[in-house]
Motif scaffolding. Structure first.
Motif, short mmCIF file in Angstrom:
data_model
loop_
_atom_site.label_atom_id
_atom_site.label_comp_id
_atom_site.label_asym_id
_atom_site.label_seq_id
_atom_site.Cartn_x
_atom_site.Cartn_y
_atom_site.Cartn_z
N HIS A 1 3.43 2.28 3.39
CA HIS A 1 3.96 2.29 4.97
C HIS A 1 3.03 3.35 5.58
CE1 HIS A 1 6.14 2.28 8.60
NE2 HIS A 1 6.37 1.16 8.32
N HIS A 2 3.09 4.73 5.04
CA HIS A 2 2.67 5.77 5.82
C HIS A 2 1.15 5.74 5.88
CE1 HIS A 2 6.23 8.70 5.19
NE2 HIS A 2 6.35 7.70 6.04
N ASP A 3 0.35 5.17 4.60
CA ASP A 3 -1.08 4.94 4.43
C ASP A 3 -1.53 3.95 5.53
OD1 ASP A 3 -0.93 6.81 2.72
OD2 ASP A 3 -1.27 5.13 1.06
N ALA A 4 -0.82 2.90 6.00
CA ALA A 4 -0.99 1.77 6.93
C ALA A 4 -1.28 2.47 7.96
CB ALA A 4 -0.28 0.50 6.66
N GLN A 5 -0.03 3.15 8.64
CA GLN A 5 -0.01 3.71 9.66
C GLN A 5 -0.99 4.66 10.12
OE1 GLN A 5 3.69 5.78 10.51
NE2 GLN A 5 3.29 5.59 12.65
N ALA A 6 -1.48 5.44 9.10
CA ALA A 6 -2.73 6.50 9.27
C ALA A 6 -4.07 5.34 9.43
CB ALA A 6 -2.70 7.17 7.97
N ARG A 7 -4.05 4.30 8.84
CA ARG A 7 -5.41 3.72 8.99
C ARG A 7 -5.45 3.09 10.35
NH1 ARG A 7 -4.51 2.26 3.51
NH2 ARG A 7 -3.44 0.31 4.25
N ALA A 8 -4.22 2.67 11.12
CA ALA A 8 -3.81 1.99 12.32
C ALA A 8 -4.07 2.86 13.46
CB ALA A 8 -2.71 1.43 12.33
N ARG A 9 -3.59 4.25 13.03
CA ARG A 9 -3.97 5.39 14.35
C ARG A 9 -5.52 5.43 14.00
NH1 ARG A 9 0.54 7.94 15.86
NH2 ARG A 9 2.32 7.73 14.94
N GLU A 10 -6.06 5.48 13.03
CA GLU A 10 -7.61 5.71 13.16
C GLU A 10 -8.48 4.67 13.77
OE1 GLU A 10 -11.17 6.50 9.88
OE2 GLU A 10 -9.25 6.61 9.17
N ARG A 11 -8.08 3.72 13.55
CA ARG A 11 -8.67 2.22 14.19
C ARG A 11 -8.43 2.23 15.68
NH1 ARG A 11 -6.37 -0.98 9.82
NH2 ARG A 11 -4.75 -1.49 11.23
N VAL A 12 -7.30 2.65 16.00
CA VAL A 12 -6.90 2.84 17.56
C VAL A 12 -7.61 3.70 18.07
CG1 VAL A 12 -4.92 3.36 19.28
CG2 VAL A 12 -4.50 1.82 17.49
N PRO B 1 0.10 0.08 -6.94
CA PRO B 1 -0.54 -0.60 -5.90
C PRO B 1 0.27 -1.77 -5.01
CG PRO B 1 -2.11 0.00 -7.52
CD PRO B 1 -0.74 0.43 -8.12
N VAL B 2 0.90 -2.31 -6.32
CA VAL B 2 1.60 -3.61 -5.87
C VAL B 2 2.77 -3.32 -4.80
CG1 VAL B 2 3.16 -5.44 -6.78
CG2 VAL B 2 0.97 -4.88 -7.91
N ILE B 3 3.36 -2.10 -5.10
CA ILE B 3 4.66 -1.74 -4.20
C ILE B 3 4.18 -1.06 -2.90
CG2 ILE B 3 6.57 -0.27 -4.20
CD1 ILE B 3 6.81 -2.91 -5.85
N ARG B 4 2.88 -0.32 -3.11
CA ARG B 4 2.33 0.27 -1.95
C ARG B 4 2.04 -1.18 -0.98
NH1 ARG B 4 -0.38 5.92 -1.44
NH2 ARG B 4 0.92 7.00 -3.12
N ALA B 5 1.50 -1.97 -1.29
CA ALA B 5 1.26 -3.22 -0.62
C ALA B 5 2.10 -3.81 0.26
CB ALA B 5 0.34 -4.29 -1.58
N VAL B 6 3.59 -3.67 -0.41
CA VAL B 6 4.61 -4.34 0.00
C VAL B 6 4.83 -3.34 1.35
CG1 VAL B 6 7.04 -4.56 -0.05
CG2 VAL B 6 5.59 -5.18 -1.97
N GLY B 7 4.87 -1.77 1.14
CA GLY B 7 5.27 -0.85 2.32
C GLY B 7 4.14 -1.09 3.35
N GLU B 8 2.97 -1.35 3.19
CA GLU B 8 1.66 -1.64 4.26
C GLU B 8 2.17 -2.97 4.97
OE1 GLU B 8 -1.96 -2.03 2.08
OE2 GLU B 8 -1.90 0.03 1.26
N GLY B 9 2.60 -4.13 4.18
CA GLY B 9 2.88 -5.26 4.93
C GLY B 9 4.14 -4.78 5.78
N GLU B 10 5.03 -4.20 5.53
CA GLU B 10 6.10 -3.97 6.34
C GLU B 10 5.62 -3.34 7.54
OE1 GLU B 10 10.05 -4.69 5.89
OE2 GLU B 10 8.19 -5.82 5.11
N PHE B 11 4.76 -2.54 7.50
CA PHE B 11 4.06 -1.91 8.84
C PHE B 11 3.37 -2.74 9.51
CE2 PHE B 11 0.54 0.25 10.95
CZ PHE B 11 1.28 1.09 11.80
N LEU B 12 2.77 -3.47 9.00
CA LEU B 12 1.90 -4.86 9.72
C LEU B 12 2.85 -5.68 10.58
CD1 LEU B 12 -1.14 -5.36 7.32
CD2 LEU B 12 -1.08 -3.80 9.14
N ARG B 13 3.94 -5.98 9.81
CA ARG B 13 5.01 -6.47 10.60
C ARG B 13 5.65 -6.00 11.64
NH1 ARG B 13 5.27 -8.31 5.15
NH2 ARG B 13 4.33 -10.37 4.84
N GLY B 14 5.35 -4.62 11.73
CA GLY B 14 5.94 -3.71 13.04
C GLY B 14 7.19 -3.24 12.46
N ARG B 15 7.71 -3.22 11.14
CA ARG B 15 8.94 -2.51 10.82
C ARG B 15 8.80 -1.31 10.38
NH1 ARG B 15 10.25 -8.33 9.23
NH2 ARG B 15 9.21 -8.28 7.13
#
Length: 411
Positions: A158-169, A88-102
């Protein structure tokens, strides 16, 4: 888990049985040194993480590096408790990168650099660690296998965060959410997933322009959320930092009146027009200029344009380098009192700029023409041949302009 993942973990477990425990204990003592070196090399080689980072992001970045190194030692060399919550710690890092648009590319590059630094120190200290050639080889393979595991989990986050963002959009507040995320991606400075950018732009009803300007805005009080600006179709507003909101809009060219109407009396600074990939650099300059406008106590309704202040911004980029320019003048004026130095500096700048006759320059300085001539004679004695050298004259003018700027900022 994939076959490759199973093989990598097999390598790690095999290493645990062959690395001497005393070697692992000595390796742990290198942790603080490794954190500093990994941070420096990442910031030197990965543009997305280059300084200066905001204080909060810098602290978080250092924490991620510390965690990654600790996890490496825990998993590969069994020097810690073997954290069960590392995924979970490392997944959160990937999520953060997506939220910063990278994309995941900067993060993967950073992980590779971290592995390289760890391995370099291990190999350099092999003799002191008492590691045999066989165990050293095992450690090398295990370090890089572990980095592969970290990278896999970060990408998954990163992929999980992108999927959630697509769902929100896809839900109700499509336009507003898309506009907010699009602004963050454009201003992040990292390599962006262009397909995702186009998807957001379409949902945001914001045609992607070739060139944009960024605007650093000073809010009118604590409750100014720039809602009337955000409602306009042609602009994006980033309000993540309520004390320093910013606007992204298509390059207005020479049509500056429209920008003034947009800002409705707020103090602001407009960055240079750039391509989308350079928007973060435009914003950095705009915020720097807005800070200078505040320091000068300029009118609250004033709009400053970076394009009109490029020399000023150049002098503020690297205070250390600018100080080196100033040192030559300070050395020449070393024998003067503080008041005399100020007087000579003001006279020298006026003389270097040479706009008008001696009498006209003296009038601008509010001194008698004979006083001005006497001061110029003093400058010739203090500076000698430098006054006739074009390069030296340019350096002195830049140094004197910088001196005025830094006095404004500190005052």
């Amino acid at each position: 888990m994939s076959t490759n993942g199973t093989r990598r973990l097999g390598v790690i477990m095999h290493t645990r049985t062959r690395v001497p425990s005393e070697s692992a204990t000595r390796l742990r003592q290198l942790s603080d040194l490794l954190v500093k070196e990994v941070l420096r090399e990442i910031q030197d080689n990965v543009d997305a993480y280059a300084p200066p980072l905001p204080t909060r992001l810098h602290a978080g970045f250092v924490h991620v590096i510390e965690t990654g190194i600790d996890l490496c030692f825990d998993a590969v060399f069994r020097t810690g408790g073997g954290r069960a919550d590392w995924r979970p710690v490392i997944r959160a890092v990937g999520e953060g990168e997506f939220l910063r648009g990278r994309t995941t590319e900067p993060l993967q590059a950073a992980l590779r650099i971290g592995a390289r630094v760890v391995w370099r120190h291990v190999s350099l200290n092999a003799a002191e660690l008492g590691a045999s050639p066989e165990s050293l080889s095992d450690m090398a393979e295990a370090v890089f296998a572990w980095v592969d595991e970290l990278s896999r989990e970060a990408i998954a986050g990163h992929h999980d965060a992108q999927a959630r963002a697509r769902e929100r959009v896809s839900h109700l507040d499509v336009r507003e959410q898309a506009r907010q995320q699009l602004a963050r991606i454009i201003l992040s400075g990292g390599p962006a997933d262009q397909e995702w950018v186009r998807t957001l732009a379409q949902a945001a009803d914001w045609p992607l322009p070739d060139r944009v300007v960024t605007i650093a805005v000073e809010p009118r009080g604590e409750n100014d959320d720039l809602d009337e600006i955000a409602a306009l179709r042609e602009v994006l507003v980033d309000r993540v930092d309520s004390a320093s909101p910013c606007v992204v809009m298509p390059d207005p060219g020479q049509e500056r009146d429209g920008v003034a109407d947009l800002l409705a009396g707020r103090r602001a600074a407009v960055g240079p027009a750039v391509g989308l990939a350079e928007a973060h650099r435009s914003l950095l300059l705009a915020r720097r200029l807005l800070g200078l406008s505040r320091a000068r106590d300029e009118p609250t309704q004033r709009i400053s344009w970076c394009q009109d202040n490029l020399t000023t911004l150049l002098l503020l980029v690297d205070p250390f380098l600018t100080a080196q320019l100033q040192e030559h003048i300070e050395t020449a004026f070393a024998g003067l009192t503080h008041k005399q130095r100020d007087r000579m500096a003001t006279t020298l700048l006026a003389w270097l700029q040479r706009c008008g006759t001696h009498n006209e320059i003296a009038a601008r300085l509010d001194v008698h023409p004979q006083t001005f001539r006497y001061r110029v004679h003093q400058l010739q004695e203090l500076l000698g041949d430098k006054l006739a050298d074009p390069d030296a004259r340019l350096a002195m003018e830049l140094a004197l302009r910088a001196r005025m700027l830094f006095e404004t900022e500190s005052g």
